[in-house]
Design a protein around this motif. Structure first.
Motif, mmCIF file in Angstrom:
data_model
loop_
_atom_site.group_PDB
_atom_site.id
_atom_site.type_symbol
_atom_site.label_atom_id
_atom_site.label_comp_id
_atom_site.label_asym_id
_atom_site.label_seq_id
_atom_site.Cartn_x
_atom_site.Cartn_y
_atom_site.Cartn_z
ATOM 1 N N VAL A 96 37.170 11.061 45.260
ATOM 2 C CA VAL A 96 37.910 12.213 45.770
ATOM 3 C C VAL A 96 39.336 11.768 46.047
ATOM 4 N N LYS A 97 40.293 12.508 45.546
ATOM 5 C CA LYS A 97 41.694 12.140 45.735
ATOM 6 C C LYS A 97 41.980 11.873 47.211
ATOM 7 N N PRO A 98 42.742 10.807 47.483
ATOM 8 C CA PRO A 98 43.551 10.018 46.553
ATOM 9 C C PRO A 98 42.830 8.868 45.862
ATOM 10 N N SER A 99 41.514 8.699 46.058
ATOM 11 C CA SER A 99 40.806 7.639 45.333
ATOM 12 C C SER A 99 40.849 7.932 43.838
ATOM 13 N N GLY A 100 40.828 6.863 43.034
ATOM 14 C CA GLY A 100 40.844 7.043 41.595
ATOM 15 C C GLY A 100 41.655 5.976 40.893
ATOM 16 N N LEU A 101 42.119 6.323 39.704
ATOM 17 C CA LEU A 101 42.793 5.389 38.815
ATOM 18 C C LEU A 101 44.253 5.802 38.619
ATOM 19 N N TYR A 102 45.161 4.795 38.746
ATOM 20 C CA TYR A 102 46.601 5.056 38.626
ATOM 21 C C TYR A 102 47.234 4.009 37.707
ATOM 22 N N ARG A 103 48.368 4.431 37.103
ATOM 23 C CA ARG A 103 49.091 3.512 36.221
ATOM 24 C C ARG A 103 50.574 3.835 36.251
ATOM 25 N N ALA A 104 51.381 2.788 36.115
ATOM 26 C CA ALA A 104 52.852 2.944 36.044
ATOM 27 C C ALA A 104 53.399 1.980 35.005
ATOM 28 N N THR A 105 54.320 2.477 34.202
ATOM 29 C CA THR A 105 55.002 1.627 33.218
ATOM 30 C C THR A 105 56.504 1.875 33.331
ATOM 31 N N ALA A 106 57.260 0.802 33.178
ATOM 32 C CA ALA A 106 58.726 0.916 33.281
ATOM 33 C C ALA A 106 59.341 -0.385 32.800
ATOM 34 N N THR A 107 60.647 -0.346 32.651
ATOM 35 C CA THR A 107 61.392 -1.568 32.345
ATOM 36 C C THR A 107 62.348 -1.815 33.503
ATOM 37 N N VAL A 108 62.220 -2.955 34.142
ATOM 38 C CA VAL A 108 63.039 -3.299 35.305
ATOM 39 C C VAL A 108 63.689 -4.659 35.035
ATOM 40 N N ARG A 109 65.050 -4.655 35.065
ATOM 41 C CA ARG A 109 65.818 -5.883 34.834
ATOM 42 C C ARG A 109 65.407 -6.577 33.543
ATOM 43 N N GLY A 110 65.186 -5.756 32.532
ATOM 44 C CA GLY A 110 64.883 -6.271 31.196
ATOM 45 C C GLY A 110 63.437 -6.671 30.997
ATOM 46 N N ALA A 111 62.587 -6.524 32.026
ATOM 47 C CA ALA A 111 61.176 -6.905 31.898
ATOM 48 C C ALA A 111 60.313 -5.653 31.775
ATOM 49 N N ALA A 112 59.378 -5.710 30.826
ATOM 50 C CA ALA A 112 58.444 -4.597 30.657
ATOM 51 C C ALA A 112 57.342 -4.717 31.702
ATOM 52 N N LEU A 113 57.239 -3.661 32.514
ATOM 53 C CA LEU A 113 56.237 -3.656 33.574
ATOM 54 C C LEU A 113 55.115 -2.684 33.212
#
Length: 224
Positions: free
Chosen positions: A158-175
């Protein structure tokens, strides 16, 4: 010479009487011994045909209702050895899952869900998740990763439980970060920097905000 009249008359009467007696005796024997044709015995009446049952015909049992469709829902839990966490998101017969130990072992897996709730999801490097959805409330299964097998149970989240993901590029590094928020609020996650895994910083499960290297990112709920 006397006439024999009376004597002859008497003798004739005797002969007539004997003749009549003989005739009656013969007739009686014949009537007794001879019998007329016997009347054949009457045949027993034919049994009446059984009456047809007036009760309505029995109905065949109704077919069992079909299984309930696989729900659109999220599930989260831990492995039986408590070393790792597993989260699974189901949408429209598709599934995506995340296995994570919070340090350096992780795998994203995906695949189809059968009408009976069974699933076989696959990921990189031969990773595999086999599971079964039980009564729409939990998933019981195993994850095979790196030559090891991890049995697990994931309960409906039940929210907020569950699966999360984030992708970004920070200071030239792929996160690339993945988080499992368990029932009760505990989090397990890994953040990859250019493919190097490390323990992920805590996200705000209400907003998904997480700060990485001084930059705020937003982790979003994951669905297939």
């Amino acid at each position: 010479m006397k006439r024999p009249g009376p004597l002859l008359t008497l003798l004739a009467g005797l002969l007539l009487a004997v003749f009549m007696l003989t005739l009656n005796a013969t007739t009686g024997v014949r009537n007794t011994s001879s019998s007329g044709p016997r009347t054949p015995a009457a045949a027993p009446p034919a049994s009446a045909a059984p009456e047809k049952s007036t009760s309505p015909p029995s109905r065949s049992p109704s077919p069992s209702p079909s299984a309930s469709p696989v729900p659109n829902a999220d599930y989260a839990g831990r492995t039986d050895d408590d070393s790792s966490a597993v989260a699974v998101s189901l949408r429209e017969g598709r599934a995506i899952a995340y296995f994570c130990d919070g340090h350096d072992k992780e795998s994203w897996l995906k695949g189809d869900v059968g009408d009976d709730g069974t699933m076989r999801l696959t990921g990189k490097n031969g990773a595999e998740l086999d599971g079964t959805l039980r009564d729409g409330r939990r998933i019981r299964g195993t994850v095979d990763l790196g030559g090891r097998r991890y049995p697990f149970t994931a309960d409906k989240a039940v929210k907020p439980s569950g699966l999360y993901r984030a992708t970004a590029t920070v200071r030239g590094a792929a996160l690339d970060g993945g988080w499992i928020v368990l029932p009760g609020g505990k989090q397990v996650g890994i953040l990859d920097r250019d493919g190097e895994p490390s323990t992920a910083p805590v996200i705000d499960p209400e907003t998904g905000i997480v700060t990485v290297d001084g930059k705020k990112l937003t982790a979003h709920p994951v669905t297939p």
